[in-house]
Design a protein around this motif. Sequence first.
Motif, mmCIF file in Angstrom:
data_model
loop_
_atom_site.group_PDB
_atom_site.id
_atom_site.type_symbol
_atom_site.label_atom_id
_atom_site.label_comp_id
_atom_site.label_asym_id
_atom_site.label_seq_id
_atom_site.Cartn_x
_atom_site.Cartn_y
_atom_site.Cartn_z
ATOM 1 N N GLU A 146 -12.911 -39.950 10.917
ATOM 2 C CA GLU A 146 -13.799 -39.713 12.054
ATOM 3 C C GLU A 146 -15.254 -39.658 11.602
ATOM 4 O OE1 GLU A 146 -9.796 -38.780 13.030
ATOM 5 O OE2 GLU A 146 -11.027 -37.858 11.458
ATOM 6 N N TRP A 147 -15.516 -38.935 10.517
ATOM 7 C CA TRP A 147 -16.886 -38.859 9.982
ATOM 8 C C TRP A 147 -17.385 -40.242 9.565
ATOM 9 C CZ3 TRP A 147 -20.920 -35.595 9.551
ATOM 10 C CH2 TRP A 147 -21.932 -35.924 8.639
ATOM 11 N N ARG A 148 -16.574 -40.958 8.811
ATOM 12 C CA ARG A 148 -16.983 -42.284 8.344
ATOM 13 C C ARG A 148 -17.258 -43.223 9.514
ATOM 14 N NH1 ARG A 148 -15.223 -43.620 2.814
ATOM 15 N NH2 ARG A 148 -14.448 -41.721 1.817
ATOM 16 N N ASN A 149 -16.411 -43.158 10.547
ATOM 17 C CA ASN A 149 -16.617 -44.038 11.704
ATOM 18 C C ASN A 149 -17.950 -43.753 12.388
ATOM 19 O OD1 ASN A 149 -14.252 -45.481 11.391
ATOM 20 N ND2 ASN A 149 -13.088 -44.291 12.888
ATOM 21 N N TYR A 150 -18.269 -42.488 12.583
ATOM 22 C CA TYR A 150 -19.543 -42.137 13.216
ATOM 23 C C TYR A 150 -20.722 -42.698 12.417
ATOM 24 C CZ TYR A 150 -17.493 -38.741 16.516
ATOM 25 O OH TYR A 150 -16.807 -38.136 17.536
ATOM 26 N N ILE A 151 -20.695 -42.477 11.103
ATOM 27 C CA ILE A 151 -21.824 -42.882 10.260
ATOM 28 C C ILE A 151 -21.869 -44.394 10.077
ATOM 29 C CG2 ILE A 151 -22.922 -42.592 8.015
ATOM 30 C CD1 ILE A 151 -22.790 -40.054 9.882
ATOM 31 N N ASN A 152 -20.708 -44.995 9.812
ATOM 32 C CA ASN A 152 -20.673 -46.444 9.576
ATOM 33 C C ASN A 152 -21.110 -47.236 10.802
ATOM 34 O OD1 ASN A 152 -19.781 -46.116 6.958
ATOM 35 N ND2 ASN A 152 -17.634 -46.467 7.429
ATOM 36 N N PHE A 153 -20.669 -46.823 11.983
ATOM 37 C CA PHE A 153 -21.024 -47.556 13.200
ATOM 38 C C PHE A 153 -22.540 -47.534 13.395
ATOM 39 C CE2 PHE A 153 -21.420 -48.176 17.833
ATOM 40 C CZ PHE A 153 -20.581 -49.270 18.005
ATOM 41 N N ARG A 154 -23.151 -46.370 13.240
ATOM 42 C CA ARG A 154 -24.605 -46.264 13.361
ATOM 43 C C ARG A 154 -25.324 -47.123 12.325
ATOM 44 N NH1 ARG A 154 -26.855 -40.948 10.987
ATOM 45 N NH2 ARG A 154 -26.343 -42.194 9.133
ATOM 46 N N ASP A 155 -24.940 -46.982 11.066
ATOM 47 C CA ASP A 155 -25.656 -47.683 10.000
ATOM 48 C C ASP A 155 -25.457 -49.191 10.080
ATOM 49 O OD1 ASP A 155 -26.454 -45.217 9.174
ATOM 50 O OD2 ASP A 155 -25.156 -45.140 7.394
ATOM 51 N N TYR A 156 -24.252 -49.619 10.452
ATOM 52 C CA TYR A 156 -23.953 -51.049 10.547
ATOM 53 C C TYR A 156 -24.791 -51.698 11.645
ATOM 54 C CZ TYR A 156 -20.971 -55.249 10.775
ATOM 55 O OH TYR A 156 -20.489 -56.536 10.766
ATOM 56 N N LEU A 157 -24.861 -51.065 12.809
ATOM 57 C CA LEU A 157 -25.630 -51.641 13.911
ATOM 58 C C LEU A 157 -27.127 -51.569 13.661
ATOM 59 C CD1 LEU A 157 -22.857 -51.709 15.260
ATOM 60 C CD2 LEU A 157 -23.959 -51.023 17.389
ATOM 61 N N ASN A 158 -27.601 -50.552 12.951
ATOM 62 C CA ASN A 158 -29.021 -50.504 12.602
ATOM 63 C C ASN A 158 -29.374 -51.555 11.547
ATOM 64 O OD1 ASN A 158 -30.258 -48.580 14.272
ATOM 65 N ND2 ASN A 158 -29.497 -46.876 13.039
ATOM 66 N N THR A 159 -28.387 -51.934 10.728
ATOM 67 C CA THR A 159 -28.623 -52.959 9.705
ATOM 68 C C THR A 159 -28.558 -54.359 10.296
ATOM 69 O OG1 THR A 159 -27.682 -51.514 7.994
ATOM 70 C CG2 THR A 159 -27.801 -53.867 7.485
ATOM 71 N N TYR A 160 -27.726 -54.551 11.315
ATOM 72 C CA TYR A 160 -27.537 -55.874 11.916
ATOM 73 C C TYR A 160 -27.910 -55.821 13.404
ATOM 74 C CZ TYR A 160 -24.999 -56.855 7.619
ATOM 75 O OH TYR A 160 -24.663 -57.016 6.312
ATOM 76 N N PRO A 161 -29.192 -56.011 13.732
ATOM 77 C CA PRO A 161 -29.643 -55.919 15.131
ATOM 78 C C PRO A 161 -28.943 -56.897 16.063
ATOM 79 C CG PRO A 161 -31.515 -55.906 13.619
ATOM 80 C CD PRO A 161 -30.306 -56.234 12.800
ATOM 81 N N GLU A 162 -28.502 -58.043 15.533
ATOM 82 C CA GLU A 162 -27.830 -59.011 16.391
ATOM 83 C C GLU A 162 -26.475 -58.483 16.869
ATOM 84 O OE1 GLU A 162 -26.678 -60.038 12.118
ATOM 85 O OE2 GLU A 162 -28.438 -59.296 13.206
ATOM 86 N N ILE A 163 -25.804 -57.695 16.030
ATOM 87 C CA ILE A 163 -24.540 -57.081 16.440
ATOM 88 C C ILE A 163 -24.817 -55.909 17.386
ATOM 89 C CG2 ILE A 163 -22.446 -55.919 15.632
ATOM 90 C CD1 ILE A 163 -22.688 -57.515 13.050
ATOM 91 N N ALA A 164 -25.894 -55.184 17.113
ATOM 92 C CA ALA A 164 -26.297 -54.118 18.034
ATOM 93 C C ALA A 164 -26.579 -54.696 19.421
ATOM 94 C CB ALA A 164 -27.535 -53.407 17.491
ATOM 95 N N LYS A 165 -27.194 -55.868 19.454
ATOM 96 C CA LYS A 165 -27.481 -56.512 20.740
ATOM 97 C C LYS A 165 -26.199 -56.884 21.465
ATOM 98 C CE LYS A 165 -30.125 -58.241 23.919
ATOM 99 N NZ LYS A 165 -30.931 -57.344 24.789
ATOM 100 N N GLN A 166 -25.178 -57.325 20.723
ATOM 101 C CA GLN A 166 -23.886 -57.628 21.331
ATOM 102 C C GLN A 166 -23.306 -56.360 21.980
ATOM 103 O OE1 GLN A 166 -21.305 -59.371 18.365
ATOM 104 N NE2 GLN A 166 -22.827 -60.908 17.788
ATOM 105 N N TYR A 167 -23.457 -55.237 21.273
ATOM 106 C CA TYR A 167 -22.967 -53.964 21.817
ATOM 107 C C TYR A 167 -23.730 -53.600 23.091
ATOM 108 C CZ TYR A 167 -21.592 -49.018 21.876
ATOM 109 O OH TYR A 167 -21.104 -47.775 22.236
ATOM 110 N N GLU A 168 -25.031 -53.776 23.060
ATOM 111 C CA GLU A 168 -25.831 -53.505 24.257
ATOM 112 C C GLU A 168 -25.382 -54.382 25.418
ATOM 113 O OE1 GLU A 168 -30.409 -52.853 24.585
ATOM 114 O OE2 GLU A 168 -30.043 -54.992 24.947
ATOM 115 N N ASN A 169 -25.103 -55.651 25.139
ATOM 116 C CA ASN A 169 -24.658 -56.565 26.203
ATOM 117 C C ASN A 169 -23.336 -56.108 26.810
ATOM 118 O OD1 ASN A 169 -26.916 -58.173 25.831
ATOM 119 N ND2 ASN A 169 -25.876 -59.641 24.498
ATOM 120 N N VAL A 170 -22.438 -55.604 25.959
ATOM 121 C CA VAL A 170 -21.172 -55.056 26.472
ATOM 122 C C VAL A 170 -21.461 -53.890 27.407
ATOM 123 C CG1 VAL A 170 -19.068 -53.814 25.828
ATOM 124 C CG2 VAL A 170 -19.772 -55.831 24.521
#
Length: 244
Positions: A146-170
């Motif tokens: 649970e801890w890793r998921n919270y941190i990894n999801f945040r850091d991954y999307l901050n590192t890859y804005p194009e994937i963050a944008k996909q999440y925003e579109n969803v």
Amino acid sequence: ANKYFLQNPILCDTILARINEGGITNDMTQAGDVRLFEHCKEWEIEGERTVNKLRKILGSDAIDIQHIGSTSIKSIKAKPIIDIAVGTDDFNRILAHEAELLKAGYHYRPNHDMGGAQLLFACGSYYEGGDMQTHFIHVVKYNSMEWRNYINFRDYLNTYPEIAKQYENVKTGLVEKLGSIGSRNDYVDGKAEFISRTLRKAMVWSFLGKTITMDIDRPLGEGHRKSGYELVYLLGCERVGIHA
């Protein structure tokens, strides 16, 4: 709601600005509703303020405390609710601070424990007879999945804005489809597939460049090499090796 926001001027200013810009009524963070707004610096400031406040209350009983969730992802729209992850090695040590947390405005929600995987505290006038929600504090075992998921999801999307944008579109697509009023449960369900898929990628990404040790259980007596083999996961053009 007014009493609560007077105690949290950063959130108050953010909400008032959104109302003035978009002609939105002041029920935009009502429980059960979903309203998305452009990312703003005030969320980061409020996240840091909340982390520091919790550190003073919990002391060494919290191993780590971090701002998570969509308000911690710098390039996407989000609900104006601050999510915080608290990592601990003993839930009882956190619950020992329940009275002090309540005094600070954090209400324990025992019916939201995810099967024993977390403790949830929440903040806002909704928990005092009003209708506004402003903070969720997720207490989990430090370094757990649970801890890793919270941190990894945040850091991954901050590192890859194009994937963050996909999440925003969803997210924006779901709001357009479901509407804003009373749609939270269906909104959460609608995001689940994207989040699950992204968490798998984020977990692999978090291991890039690292060598880790794995314990592999096998039936008693089954022969296998103790070392010399490698599990390889591919992520785009990158690879992560897990050596055993």
